[in-house]
Design a protein around this motif. Structure first.
Motif, short mmCIF file in Angstrom:
data_model
loop_
_atom_site.label_atom_id
_atom_site.label_comp_id
_atom_site.label_asym_id
_atom_site.label_seq_id
_atom_site.Cartn_x
_atom_site.Cartn_y
_atom_site.Cartn_z
N PRO A 66 0.81 -1.22 0.00
CA PRO A 66 0.00 0.00 0.00
C PRO A 66 0.84 1.28 0.00
CG PRO A 66 -0.70 -1.50 1.75
CD PRO A 66 0.59 -2.02 1.20
N ASP A 67 2.09 1.18 0.49
CA ASP A 67 2.95 2.36 0.56
C ASP A 67 3.36 2.86 -0.82
OD1 ASP A 67 2.82 2.21 3.31
OD2 ASP A 67 4.65 1.01 3.50
N LEU A 68 3.15 2.04 -1.85
CA LEU A 68 3.51 2.43 -3.21
C LEU A 68 2.31 2.95 -4.00
CD1 LEU A 68 5.81 -0.62 -4.12
CD2 LEU A 68 6.50 1.61 -3.21
N LEU A 69 1.15 2.92 -3.40
CA LEU A 69 -0.08 3.26 -4.13
C LEU A 69 -0.12 4.72 -4.58
CD1 LEU A 69 -3.09 1.42 -2.43
CD2 LEU A 69 -2.57 1.52 -4.88
N GLU A 70 0.11 5.63 -3.65
CA GLU A 70 -0.12 7.04 -3.97
C GLU A 70 0.79 7.55 -5.09
OE1 GLU A 70 -2.19 9.63 -0.98
OE2 GLU A 70 -0.65 8.74 0.31
N LYS A 71 2.01 7.00 -5.15
CA LYS A 71 2.92 7.41 -6.23
C LYS A 71 2.41 6.99 -7.59
CE LYS A 71 7.25 7.41 -3.57
NZ LYS A 71 8.59 6.76 -3.42
N ALA A 72 1.57 5.96 -7.62
CA ALA A 72 1.06 5.42 -8.90
C ALA A 72 -0.23 6.10 -9.35
CB ALA A 72 0.85 3.91 -8.77
N ILE A 73 -0.84 6.88 -8.47
CA ILE A 73 -2.13 7.51 -8.77
C ILE A 73 -1.93 8.74 -9.67
CG2 ILE A 73 -4.12 8.71 -7.78
CD1 ILE A 73 -3.77 6.90 -5.30
N THR A 74 -2.72 8.81 -10.72
CA THR A 74 -2.72 9.97 -11.62
C THR A 74 -4.15 10.49 -11.75
OG1 THR A 74 -3.19 8.79 -13.69
CG2 THR A 74 -0.88 8.84 -12.95
N LEU A 75 -4.33 11.51 -12.56
CA LEU A 75 -5.68 12.04 -12.80
C LEU A 75 -6.57 11.03 -13.53
CD1 LEU A 75 -4.80 15.71 -13.86
CD2 LEU A 75 -5.76 14.94 -11.67
N LYS A 76 -5.93 10.04 -14.17
CA LYS A 76 -6.69 9.03 -14.91
C LYS A 76 -7.07 7.82 -14.06
CE LYS A 76 -4.53 10.10 -19.39
NZ LYS A 76 -3.74 9.53 -20.51
N THR A 77 -6.51 7.72 -12.87
CA THR A 77 -6.77 6.55 -12.02
C THR A 77 -8.21 6.54 -11.54
OG1 THR A 77 -4.47 6.68 -11.23
CG2 THR A 77 -5.97 5.23 -10.03
N LYS A 78 -8.86 5.40 -11.72
CA LYS A 78 -10.26 5.27 -11.33
C LYS A 78 -10.50 4.17 -10.29
CE LYS A 78 -12.19 8.44 -13.96
NZ LYS A 78 -10.96 9.05 -14.46
N ALA A 79 -9.59 3.19 -10.23
CA ALA A 79 -9.85 2.05 -9.34
C ALA A 79 -8.55 1.36 -8.94
CB ALA A 79 -10.78 1.05 -10.00
N ILE A 80 -8.66 0.57 -7.88
CA ILE A 80 -7.57 -0.29 -7.39
C ILE A 80 -8.10 -1.72 -7.34
CG2 ILE A 80 -5.99 -0.76 -5.47
CD1 ILE A 80 -6.52 2.16 -4.53
N ILE A 81 -7.29 -2.65 -7.83
CA ILE A 81 -7.63 -4.07 -7.70
C ILE A 81 -6.59 -4.73 -6.80
CG2 ILE A 81 -7.96 -6.29 -8.85
CD1 ILE A 81 -8.95 -4.88 -11.29
N PRO A 82 -6.86 -4.82 -5.49
CA PRO A 82 -5.97 -5.60 -4.62
C PRO A 82 -6.22 -7.09 -4.85
CG PRO A 82 -7.75 -4.61 -3.34
CD PRO A 82 -7.98 -4.23 -4.77
N VAL A 83 -5.15 -7.88 -4.83
CA VAL A 83 -5.27 -9.32 -5.07
C VAL A 83 -4.96 -10.06 -3.77
CG1 VAL A 83 -4.48 -11.29 -6.43
CG2 VAL A 83 -4.56 -9.01 -7.48
N ASP B 236 -9.88 -8.72 -6.10
CA ASP B 236 -9.63 -10.03 -6.70
C ASP B 236 -9.44 -11.00 -5.53
OD1 ASP B 236 -8.63 -12.35 -7.82
OD2 ASP B 236 -7.41 -11.32 -9.31
N ALA B 237 -10.53 -11.67 -5.19
CA ALA B 237 -10.52 -12.60 -4.06
C ALA B 237 -10.58 -14.04 -4.55
CB ALA B 237 -11.70 -12.30 -3.13
N ALA B 238 -10.03 -14.30 -5.74
CA ALA B 238 -10.05 -15.65 -6.32
C ALA B 238 -9.45 -16.66 -5.36
CB ALA B 238 -9.30 -15.66 -7.65
N PHE C 267 -14.74 -13.85 -6.93
CA PHE C 267 -14.30 -15.15 -6.43
C PHE C 267 -14.23 -16.18 -7.56
CE2 PHE C 267 -15.94 -12.98 -2.75
CZ PHE C 267 -15.05 -13.34 -1.74
N SER C 268 -13.32 -17.12 -7.37
CA SER C 268 -13.18 -18.24 -8.30
C SER C 268 -13.52 -19.54 -7.58
CB SER C 268 -11.74 -18.33 -8.82
OG SER C 268 -11.54 -19.53 -9.54
N PHE C 269 -14.24 -20.41 -8.29
CA PHE C 269 -14.51 -21.75 -7.78
C PHE C 269 -13.99 -22.79 -8.78
CE2 PHE C 269 -17.83 -18.83 -6.29
CZ PHE C 269 -17.45 -18.79 -4.96
#
Length: 350
Positions: free
Chosen positions: A99-116, A142-144, A165-167
């Protein structure tokens, strides 16, 4: 479970109940109750769940979505299939999004985060949710590999706008073919996903949008309904066997065991993944001794040349791809088989 599953299959076939029947509805209700969310919708796969969640959230061309490369390619492919652009960040020692790397990756185009949520462990969702709220971003989980895993009293898949989820048969709760689901607390998203999974049909004769074919087969739902009754005992069994691994492997210098459950995390050990020096040699040695192991994604997804992701430099992800190996862990294994595996690993490094 043979007798129970055979009876469920025979019942479904004899009634001709193949597409979107009662078994699917029953499974959706059971899953939603288990995860303490309002809605669940059965789909063909977790991959479709991610794609349709993004589309239902209005994410598409011109948008960016942040995720990780230490995952199966589907996590990233879903973003591409939705028409958006994947942005990749590195992982922590727990194999999960840092999570400490998230904010550096955010731009004006960022709309969502997919944590796995990988290997039956939940990401640090308190930090991820805090950052998402600050920047007004959506979270699609992504809770597969996360079914039943808990972080700070909440289950994987219950933090974001949706949880996918994946089954797939190899999962902790596996069908006899492809199967998946999405959960959400949003009635709007739930209604949109129901349209998307079945050709945009609101009723048999009224089509209100262009949809897809992504239904959970009723026969797979019937099988999952039988198996769901055993889920909690399977999770407890996996934790017990993982404890034997943790104890037996923790003092081998060449091995890094997975993170253990703590005050915040209660893991399910969907996979028992270690980091190992001389990983490929260990894999072959164990094979010779009758122990099957799996090396998943030996090439980091950002290093797959044809995918056009090489601009992302992810040192931890790339290192782990060379070291991770999954050891046998299913509820049917005996304590002696786990102890034998530990013994052979110790023998290899001696």
């Amino acid at each position: 479970m043979k007798r129970e599953i055979d009876a469920a299959i025979a019942r479904v076939l004899s009634g001709g109940n193949l597409i979107l029947r009662q078994d699917v509805e029953d499974f959706e209700k059971t899953l939603a109750k288990f995860l303490k969310v309002k809605f669940a919708i059965g789909l063909n796969s977790c991959t479709d769940g991610l794609i349709l969640s993004l589309k239902a959230a209005g994410i598409g061309p011109g948008d960016e979505v942040i995720t990780v490369a230490h995952t199966f390619v589907a996590s990233i492919a879903a973003i591409v299939h939705a028409g958006a652009t994947p942005v990749l960040i590195d992982i922590n020692d727990d194999y999960l999004m840092n999570p400490d790397l998230l904010e550096k990756a955010i731009t004006l185009k960022t709309k969502a985060i997919i944590p796995v949520h990988l290997n039956g462990r939940v990401c640090q969702m308190d930090k991820i949710c805090q950052i998402a709220k600050k920047h007004k971003l959506l979270i699609i989980e992504d809770a597969a590999q996360g079914l039943g895993a808990i972080f700070k009293s909440k289950k994987a898949g219950s933090f974001g706008l949706t949880g996918c989820f994946s089954f797939y048969p190899a999962k902790l709760l596996g069908a006899f073919g492809d199967a998946g689901a999405v959960v959400t607390n949003s009635k709007k998203i739930f209604d949109q996903l129901k349209l998307y999974r079945d050709h945009g049909r609101k009723t048999k004769d009224e089509i209100v949008c262009y949809g897809f074919t992504s239904r959970l087969d009723n026969i797979q739902a019937a099988i999952l309904n039988v198996k769901f009754k055993y889920l909690r005992q399977w999770i407890n069994r996996r934790r017990k066997l993982a404890h034997i691994y943790n104890h037996g492997l923790k003092n081998i210098p060449e091995i890094t065991i997975p993170p253990v459950s703590d005050a915040d995390h209660l893991d399910t050990y969907q996979n028992y993944v270690i980091r190992a020096q001389k990983r490929d040699e260990l894999h072959e040695y164990l094979k010779q001794k009758g122990i099957e192991t799996i090396i998943s994604n030996p090439v980091a997804v950002n290093k797959q040349k044809k995918l056009g992701l090489s601009r992302f430099k992810l040192p931890q992800t790339e290192l782990f791809a060379k070291e991770v190996i999954s050891l046998p862990l299913i509820p049917e294994l005996s304590e002696k088989q786990i102890e034998y595996t530990v013994k052979i690993i110790r023998q290899f490094y001696k």
